[in-house]
Design a protein around this motif. Structure first.
Motif, mmCIF file in Angstrom:
data_model
loop_
_atom_site.group_PDB
_atom_site.id
_atom_site.type_symbol
_atom_site.label_atom_id
_atom_site.label_comp_id
_atom_site.label_asym_id
_atom_site.label_seq_id
_atom_site.Cartn_x
_atom_site.Cartn_y
_atom_site.Cartn_z
ATOM 1 N N VAL A 160 28.102 2.033 7.518
ATOM 2 C CA VAL A 160 28.576 2.207 8.893
ATOM 3 C C VAL A 160 28.147 3.547 9.490
ATOM 4 O O VAL A 160 28.057 3.686 10.709
ATOM 5 C CB VAL A 160 30.117 2.072 8.978
ATOM 6 N N THR A 161 27.882 4.549 8.643
ATOM 7 C CA THR A 161 27.470 5.861 9.144
ATOM 8 C C THR A 161 26.487 6.497 8.178
ATOM 9 O O THR A 161 26.718 6.479 6.963
ATOM 10 C CB THR A 161 28.674 6.810 9.321
ATOM 11 N N VAL A 221 35.318 1.524 12.883
ATOM 12 C CA VAL A 221 34.106 0.796 13.269
ATOM 13 C C VAL A 221 34.443 -0.280 14.302
ATOM 14 O O VAL A 221 33.746 -0.436 15.320
ATOM 15 C CB VAL A 221 33.441 0.158 12.035
ATOM 16 N N GLU A 222 35.530 -1.005 14.057
ATOM 17 C CA GLU A 222 35.940 -2.039 15.008
ATOM 18 C C GLU A 222 36.331 -1.417 16.348
ATOM 19 O O GLU A 222 36.037 -1.966 17.413
ATOM 20 C CB GLU A 222 37.104 -2.836 14.423
ATOM 21 N N ASP A 223 36.999 -0.252 16.288
ATOM 22 C CA ASP A 223 37.387 0.438 17.533
ATOM 23 C C ASP A 223 36.164 0.859 18.332
ATOM 24 O O ASP A 223 36.154 0.760 19.560
ATOM 25 C CB ASP A 223 38.248 1.666 17.212
ATOM 26 N N ARG A 224 35.135 1.352 17.639
ATOM 27 C CA ARG A 224 33.921 1.756 18.352
ATOM 28 C C ARG A 224 33.287 0.572 19.066
ATOM 29 O O ARG A 224 32.843 0.687 20.210
ATOM 30 C CB ARG A 224 32.917 2.389 17.376
ATOM 31 N N ARG A 236 26.140 19.330 5.911
ATOM 32 C CA ARG A 236 26.517 18.293 4.960
ATOM 33 C C ARG A 236 26.010 16.928 5.418
ATOM 34 O O ARG A 236 26.261 16.493 6.532
ATOM 35 C CB ARG A 236 28.025 18.261 4.773
ATOM 36 N N SER A 237 25.285 16.245 4.529
ATOM 37 C CA SER A 237 24.795 14.900 4.799
ATOM 38 C C SER A 237 25.666 13.905 4.033
ATOM 39 O O SER A 237 26.184 14.208 2.962
ATOM 40 C CB SER A 237 23.343 14.761 4.352
#
Length: 402
Positions: free
Chosen positions: A72-73, A183-186, A81-82
């Motif tokens: 998701v990201t 994720v659903e909110d986005r 930081r990755s």
């Protein structure tokens, strides 16, 4: 707890730097004692430590693909930081095995690359071999510090995440559920802001207090915008629905205050038309409700405090109390940290109050600034008209509703 985590992060950073420096110097001295060799080795080790951040993402991405975990990201940065974030369903099968494997894949990739670098160094000599050995050391240290179970700011190390799944799977599943929900909110926010949702869908959203605050606030703003275009009856219905949501005990205090402030401002701007058009004047009950919602917003402790002040000022104007508006919207309050539009609105409301009090020095300049700040055009137009009236026969005091 936060201080102890910060201390542990600093301690790990210092230990990593110390081991890196000592190891690099030891590698350099094994080749020769020249200072330039030592500098080369230290630079190689430091560069490896930085580059292993994005390189370790290959391990996470590969593990996510093999373990069928939805990504998701992905945040890639060699200097910051990755990370890779996955969002499987909280009830997905074998997560207690799959997620630790995913979390350990990044350090495993660093170890593989470090080992490959060390093997390559065996086929080189002199300073080149020393630099490759130092790079391998940097990769080893990166993997090691990522396996230590600590937090780095808002992020947990891979080792901490793996242990969380092994020792506290209930909390780990809750974390996954939050990621999935975000994720659903986005996706939902994209639908709301794009205007694709019909009014019925927006009403369903503002009737569901379990939604995230951002979804509720964005859906409310979109619903008001659509309702205003649809006419008076639809506007009244939309404002009433959002006001009910703001008062709901199922909505947290700050979100309820923000919703109440949103409704009070929207309704207040509509009712202000009654200052010059008696046919559009609101009832005393409507004005009292605007004041009540504005106070709910002020008492909730949310950050948009100036917007709540503006809503209360509108109610006071409509109740025929311009002197209280001048006291409420002092220059210090107008300058509170807030979006420029709220500051412009406050300037216009203060100017309206001053027009009723017969004190409008510099009103044109103030209103020009308010417009540049994004004050609603209808409000600035009203303020200009009232200022002009005050310099003629004088505007009548606003009535307190009918």
């Amino acid at each position: 707890m936060t201080r102890s985590l910060q201390r542990s992060t600093i301690l790990i950073g210092l230990l990593t730097g110390a081991v890196l420096a000592v190891g690099a110097i030891a590698i350099a001295q094994r080749v020769d004692a020249r200072p330039e060799t030592a500098v080369l080795v230290v630079l190689a080790a430091s560069a490896a430590l930085l580059l292993h951040q994005p390189l370790s993402l290959l391990g996470y991405l590969g593990a996510a693909l093999l373990l069928r975990l939805p990504v998701v990201t992905v945040k890639l940065s060699p200097l910051r930081r990755s990370f890779v974030r996955v969002g499987p369903a909280a009830d997905a099968p074998r997560l207690r095995l799959r997620m630790p494997l995913f979390n350990l894949a990044g350090p495993a990739m660093s170890l593989i690359i470090a080992y490959g670098t060390w093997l390559l160094a065996r086929h080189r000599t002199g300073p080149v071999q020393a630099a490759l050995d130092a790079a391998a050391l940097g990769g080893l240290l990166f993997a090691g510090q990522n396996l230590i179970p600590v937090r780095y700011g808002a992020h947990r190390s891979s080792g901490r995440n793996a242990l969380r799944w092994l020792l506290r799977p209930d909390l780990a599943r809750s974390d996954v559920a939050l990621v999935r929900e975000s994720v659903e909110d986005r996706a939902l926010l994209d639908d709301v802001t794009s205007g694709r949702l019909e009014p019925a869908a927006l009403y369903a959203l503002v009737a569901d207090p379990s939604r995230s605050p951002k979804v509720l606030l964005t859906a409310s703003a979109q619903l008001i915008s659509q309702a205003v275009r649809a006419g008076h009856d639809e506007t009244t219905r939309a404002l009433g629905s959002i006001a009910d949501l703001a008062r709901s005990p199922d909505v947290d205090r700050r979100t309820g205050g923000l919703l109440a402030t949103t409704v009070a401002n929207a309704a207040g701007l509509i009712y202000l038309k009654g200052l010059r058009d008696p046919a559009a004047a609101a009832t005393a009950e409507d004005i009292a409700e605007v004041a009540e919602l504005a106070r709910l917003g002020l008492d909730s402790g949310h950050r948009q405090v100036l917007a709540a002040h503006n809503a209360l000022a509108v109610a006071q104007l409509l109740q025929g109390r311009p002197a209280e508006v001048a006291v409420l919207l002092t220059p210090e309050v107008v300058r509170l940290p807030a979006p420029a539009q709220h500051q412009g609105t406050a300037m216009a409301l203060r100017t309206i109050a001053q027009s009723y009090l017969g004190a409008t020095p510099g009103a044109e300049r103030v209103l020009a600034t308010a417009r540049s700040y994004g004050c609603p055009p209808s409000l600035c137009d009203l303020a200009e008209q009232l200022v002009a009236d005050s310099r003629g026969p004088g505007p009548e005091q606003p009535e307190s509703g009918r």
